[in-house]
Design a protein around this motif. Structure first.
Motif, PDB file in Angstrom:
ATOM      1  N   THR A  35       0.769  -1.131  -0.050  1.00  0.00           N
ATOM      2  CA  THR A  35       0.033  -0.043  -0.066  1.00  0.00           C
ATOM      3  C   THR A  35       0.848   1.092   0.112  1.00  0.00           C
ATOM      4  N   VAL A  36       1.941   1.284   0.687  1.00  0.00           N
ATOM      5  CA  VAL A  36       2.604   2.526   0.940  1.00  0.00           C
ATOM      6  C   VAL A  36       3.295   2.624  -0.540  1.00  0.00           C
ATOM      7  N   ASP A  37       3.935   1.443  -1.068  1.00  0.00           N
ATOM      8  CA  ASP A  37       4.777   1.713  -2.376  1.00  0.00           C
ATOM      9  C   ASP A  37       3.773   2.244  -3.561  1.00  0.00           C
ATOM     10  N   ALA A  38       2.312   1.726  -3.328  1.00  0.00           N
ATOM     11  CA  ALA A  38       1.354   2.187  -4.474  1.00  0.00           C
ATOM     12  C   ALA A  38       1.208   3.625  -4.202  1.00  0.00           C
ATOM     13  N   PHE A  39       1.031   4.380  -3.065  1.00  0.00           N
ATOM     14  CA  PHE A  39       0.719   5.629  -3.089  1.00  0.00           C
ATOM     15  C   PHE A  39       2.166   6.342  -3.693  1.00  0.00           C
ATOM     16  N   LEU A  40       3.235   6.013  -2.852  1.00  0.00           N
ATOM     17  CA  LEU A  40       4.344   6.603  -3.215  1.00  0.00           C
ATOM     18  C   LEU A  40       4.653   6.673  -4.857  1.00  0.00           C
ATOM     19  N   THR A  41       4.396   5.747  -5.408  1.00  0.00           N
ATOM     20  CA  THR A  41       4.414   5.535  -7.004  1.00  0.00           C
ATOM     21  C   THR A  41       3.346   6.548  -7.633  1.00  0.00           C
ATOM     22  N   ALA A  42       2.495   6.765  -6.917  1.00  0.00           N
ATOM     23  CA  ALA A  42       1.295   7.591  -7.626  1.00  0.00           C
ATOM     24  C   ALA A  42       1.704   9.080  -7.155  1.00  0.00           C
ATOM     25  N   MET A  43       2.090   9.510  -5.871  1.00  0.00           N
ATOM     26  CA  MET A  43       2.258  10.684  -5.368  1.00  0.00           C
ATOM     27  C   MET A  43       3.629  11.330  -5.243  1.00  0.00           C
ATOM     28  N   GLY A  44       4.506  10.332  -5.205  1.00  0.00           N
ATOM     29  CA  GLY A  44       5.804  10.601  -4.848  1.00  0.00           C
ATOM     30  C   GLY A  44       5.925  10.637  -3.216  1.00  0.00           C
ATOM     31  N   GLY A  45       7.014  11.164  -2.922  1.00  0.00           N
ATOM     32  CA  GLY A  45       7.236  11.118  -1.386  1.00  0.00           C
ATOM     33  C   GLY A  45       8.457  10.225  -0.968  1.00  0.00           C
ATOM     34  N   LYS A  46       8.420   9.854   0.371  1.00  0.00           N
ATOM     35  CA  LYS A  46       9.443   9.061   0.841  1.00  0.00           C
ATOM     36  C   LYS A  46       9.182   8.164   1.848  1.00  0.00           C
TER      37      LYS A  46
END
Length: 362
Positions: A35-46
């Protein structure tokens, strides 16, 4: 395999037969692992890494994601309370969500104003009491002693004192992503449906269900909230109920949250095929996991959806009416999962190869 690895394997096999194909890879999760990776892929972040307590209160390194310029935290409880973390040592009556509370606390104290919790893939059945305890909520037994409950000791709770809840959570928007709509207790509840996969035998399932019912009653008495029949309350061993009761969270289907975030409808419009999958497509999948969540959208767009899954359960025929065009299992040989999991990548590649061979002759 995580979602990104699965996308990569699928894309490689597609290009062998359709080298000029336009392929859009969208790692998707429904609240569990990835889930975390999915959001980071979509939105960027760390990612933020820290040491918290694991399922048996052991120290382990877990993580959460920061997006939206650090204003929003994405937490997947599987990072510190997940089923893979216990291996073969499965005891749903002994595991805790304490580490999840530590992740929430760290995010809130770091200034996050919105926290999204992915409820999925858990090894726990404690109704979220462990997480609540880590955030300052006290659970008292009949003698007035404070303790950190687990699934097997929820029946000892007589009083809940929420006065010490982490003050940094005041005003923080809490969202819990859950991939199922099961209630807290009963034949479709957390213990009966998910307890066996977490190591609970028939007697233990009954005890866990009774214990969650006691928790619900004390919550009703002390916190004035009725969460027994709340859809999604049974997610992650009752963590759904705990998120609502202890943190005032709202529950929403995890896959819908991710698909909206990545603008799936916009990206998929005009595609020839959409290929999705999950570990096991079964009757529980029909209640709102990834494949069905994607299928509902592809159906509206008029795009065929091919599900490539690890295993296929019984009674999944309704999936076809919900938008799934075809379902393929990657199982190549009749072996135990402990053996099969070591060849998952090659079995997925072979299944995709076979599928593309067929599509290429149409």
């Amino acid at each position: 395999m995580d979602s990104a690895e699965i996308c990569s394997i699928m894309a490689k096999q597609i290009r062998r037969y359709q080298p000029d194909a336009q392929i859009v890879q969208i790692p998707v999760a429904d609240g569990g692992e990835g889930t975390v990776d999915a959001f980071l892929t979509a939105m960027g972040g760390k990612k933020v890494f820290l040491t918290v307590k694991g399922p048996y209160r052991e120290d382990l390194c877990a993580f959460y994601g920061l997006v939206d310029s650090g204003r929003t935290a994405i937490i997947e409880m599987a990072a510190c309370a997940g089923l893979p973390l216990v291996g073969d040592n499965k005891h749903a009556e002994r595991t805790t969500t304490y580490g999840v509370g530590q992740l929430i606390s760290h995010a809130a104290k770091s200034g996050c104003r919105k926290i999204v919790i992915g409820l999925g893939g858990s090894a726990t059945n404690d109704g979220g009491t462990g997480a609540a305890a880590a955030l300052g909520i006290r659970f008292l037994d009949g003698k007035g002693n404070s303790f950190v409950p687990v699934g097997g000791t929820l029946d000892q709770i007589r009083t809940i004192d929420a006065s010490g809840l982490c003050p940094e959570l005041n005003g923080v928007e809490m969202v819990a992503m859950c991939d199922i709509d099961n209630p807290l207790c009963g034949p479709q509840g957390a213990s009966a449906v998910f307890g066996p996969q977490k190591g609970a035998d028939e007697d233990t399932v009954k005890r866990l269900d009774q214990n969650l019912a006691n928790l619900a009653e004390v919550i009703r008495k002390d916190l004035k909230k009725d969460i027994t029949d709340l859809p999604g309350a049974g997610a992650a061993g009752g963590m759904g109920a705990g998120m609502v009761a202890f943190l005032g969270s709202r529950l929403q289907m995890g896959v819908e949250t991710v698909l909206d975030t990545v603008r799936f409808d916009e990206i998929a419009d005009g595609a020839d095929f959409v290929i999705s999958g999950e570990g096991r497509l079964d009757s529980q999948s029909l209640r709102g996991k990834v494949v069905i969540g994607v299928a509902k959208r592809t159906k509206k767009l008029g795009i065929p959806l091919i599900a490539v899954v690890g295993d296929i359960g019984d009674h999944i025929e309704p999936a076809y009416d919900m938008g799934v065009s075809a379902i393929f299992s990657i199982n190549q040989v009749a072996l135990d999962f402990s053996v099969l999991k070591n060849r998952s990548q090659s079995d997925l590649a072979k299944t995709m190869d076979n599928l593309m061979r067929f599509l290429s002759v149409l």
